[in-house]
Design a protein around this motif. Sequence first.
Motif, PDB file in Angstrom:
ATOM      1  N   LYS A  70      37.438  49.503  41.098  1.00 20.60           N
ATOM      2  CA  LYS A  70      38.670  48.919  41.646  1.00 20.60           C
ATOM      3  C   LYS A  70      39.201  49.789  42.783  1.00 20.60           C
ATOM      4  CE  LYS A  70      40.117  46.488  37.456  1.00 20.60           C
ATOM      5  NZ  LYS A  70      41.198  46.323  36.464  1.00 20.60           N
ATOM      6  N   ASN A  87      32.078  41.814  52.640  1.00 17.47           N
ATOM      7  CA  ASN A  87      32.132  40.892  51.509  1.00 17.47           C
ATOM      8  C   ASN A  87      32.449  41.568  50.183  1.00 17.47           C
ATOM      9  OD1 ASN A  87      31.479  38.601  53.097  1.00 17.47           O
ATOM     10  ND2 ASN A  87      29.359  39.276  53.115  1.00 17.47           N
ATOM     11  N   GLN A  89      34.802  42.989  47.708  1.00 19.01           N
ATOM     12  CA  GLN A  89      36.246  42.818  47.587  1.00 19.01           C
ATOM     13  C   GLN A  89      36.940  43.933  46.819  1.00 19.01           C
ATOM     14  OE1 GLN A  89      37.510  38.650  46.863  1.00 19.01           O
ATOM     15  NE2 GLN A  89      35.308  38.224  46.833  1.00 19.01           N
ATOM     16  N   ALA A  90      36.367  44.405  45.728  1.00 19.17           N
ATOM     17  CA  ALA A  90      37.071  45.350  44.864  1.00 19.17           C
ATOM     18  C   ALA A  90      36.580  46.788  44.984  1.00 19.17           C
ATOM     19  CB  ALA A  90      36.960  44.895  43.409  1.00 19.17           C
ATOM     20  N   GLU A 125      44.502  43.848  38.449  1.00 20.81           N
ATOM     21  CA  GLU A 125      43.228  43.325  38.927  1.00 20.81           C
ATOM     22  C   GLU A 125      43.257  43.209  40.451  1.00 20.81           C
ATOM     23  OE1 GLU A 125      40.499  42.763  37.143  1.00 20.81           O
ATOM     24  OE2 GLU A 125      41.497  43.311  35.273  1.00 20.81           O
ATOM     25  N   VAL A 126      42.106  43.341  41.056  1.00 20.26           N
ATOM     26  CA  VAL A 126      41.995  43.169  42.500  1.00 20.26           C
ATOM     27  C   VAL A 126      42.062  41.676  42.796  1.00 20.26           C
ATOM     28  CG1 VAL A 126      40.501  43.482  44.517  1.00 20.26           C
ATOM     29  CG2 VAL A 126      40.564  45.228  42.735  1.00 20.26           C
ATOM     30  N   LYS A 128      41.055  38.476  44.304  1.00 15.40           N
ATOM     31  CA  LYS A 128      39.784  38.106  44.929  1.00 15.40           C
ATOM     32  C   LYS A 128      39.951  36.823  45.732  1.00 15.40           C
ATOM     33  CE  LYS A 128      36.849  40.682  42.050  1.00 15.40           C
ATOM     34  NZ  LYS A 128      36.012  40.716  40.927  1.00 15.40           N
ATOM     35  N   LYS A 129      39.181  36.762  46.800  1.00  8.24           N
ATOM     36  CA  LYS A 129      39.169  35.548  47.606  1.00  8.24           C
ATOM     37  C   LYS A 129      38.634  34.400  46.763  1.00  8.24           C
ATOM     38  CE  LYS A 129      36.890  36.043  51.482  1.00  8.24           C
ATOM     39  NZ  LYS A 129      36.190  36.483  52.713  1.00  8.24           N
ATOM     40  N   LYS A 130      39.223  33.242  46.946  1.00  8.26           N
ATOM     41  CA  LYS A 130      38.748  32.048  46.255  1.00  8.26           C
ATOM     42  C   LYS A 130      37.457  31.573  46.922  1.00  8.26           C
ATOM     43  CE  LYS A 130      42.583  31.476  43.770  1.00  8.26           C
ATOM     44  NZ  LYS A 130      42.638  32.548  42.841  1.00  8.26           N
ATOM     45  N   GLY A 160      31.669  33.210  41.006  1.00  7.46           N
ATOM     46  CA  GLY A 160      30.871  34.327  41.524  1.00  7.46           C
ATOM     47  C   GLY A 160      29.485  33.882  41.971  1.00  7.46           C
ATOM     48  N   ARG A 163      29.889  31.922  45.243  1.00  8.71           N
ATOM     49  CA  ARG A 163      30.090  32.833  46.389  1.00  8.71           C
ATOM     50  C   ARG A 163      28.790  33.523  46.768  1.00  8.71           C
ATOM     51  NH1 ARG A 163      35.054  33.728  43.521  1.00  8.71           N
ATOM     52  NH2 ARG A 163      34.177  35.529  42.476  1.00  8.71           N
TER      53      ARG A 163
END
Length: 198
Positions: A70, A87, A89-90, A125-126, A128-130, A160, A163
């Motif tokens: 994280k 790409n 994200q966390a 929580e990080v 996240k992009k949808k 996931g 993506r």
Amino acid sequence: MTKSIENPKVDWYFSEAEKWQEELDQLRMIILECGLTETLKWGVPCYTFQDRNILLVHTFKEYCAILFMKGALMPDSHGILIQQTENVQAARQIRFTNPREIVKMKSVLRNYIYEAIEIEKSGVEVPKKKTAEFPMPEEFKNILDKNAALKKAFEALTPGRQRGYLLHFAAPKQSKTREARIEKSMQDILNGKGLNDE
């Protein structure tokens, strides 16, 4: 926190390392001094707190690194956290190319590890992009418009996995290569599998 012990199941990773041996040994020692539990996940040493993943240690051709799961939530007061690619994200890395860097940063590394533990304890929580925010290649959109079964199977995948495919399909510059990737993945999508599922 009390110092943790080395996990014999992870020893092979450190002893087999052809490069970065000294760096890995130093990182392992620092991490275990912070009281994390050592285990093996994804084929690399993973360090957990109360069964929750805090960080990984891994090697690359040009560097070895600590990867904070994280890391995007960490304050990074020393400006040393690196986002591997746009790409990711966390997670964030701290990279090393020689043992002197690790020795010099020992107290900073400890502080970062303790910060990562506190973030995990907090339950944050990080964001996240949808999946809808990821670009869908025109070639894939056209195939989905013509193939209802594939569209239904793709929509049934976890976000996931969706993506993963979108990033994989969008990566090539040439349309022909994108189409080849889509064609090659269609059966796996229909079978409900992700890009790297066996």
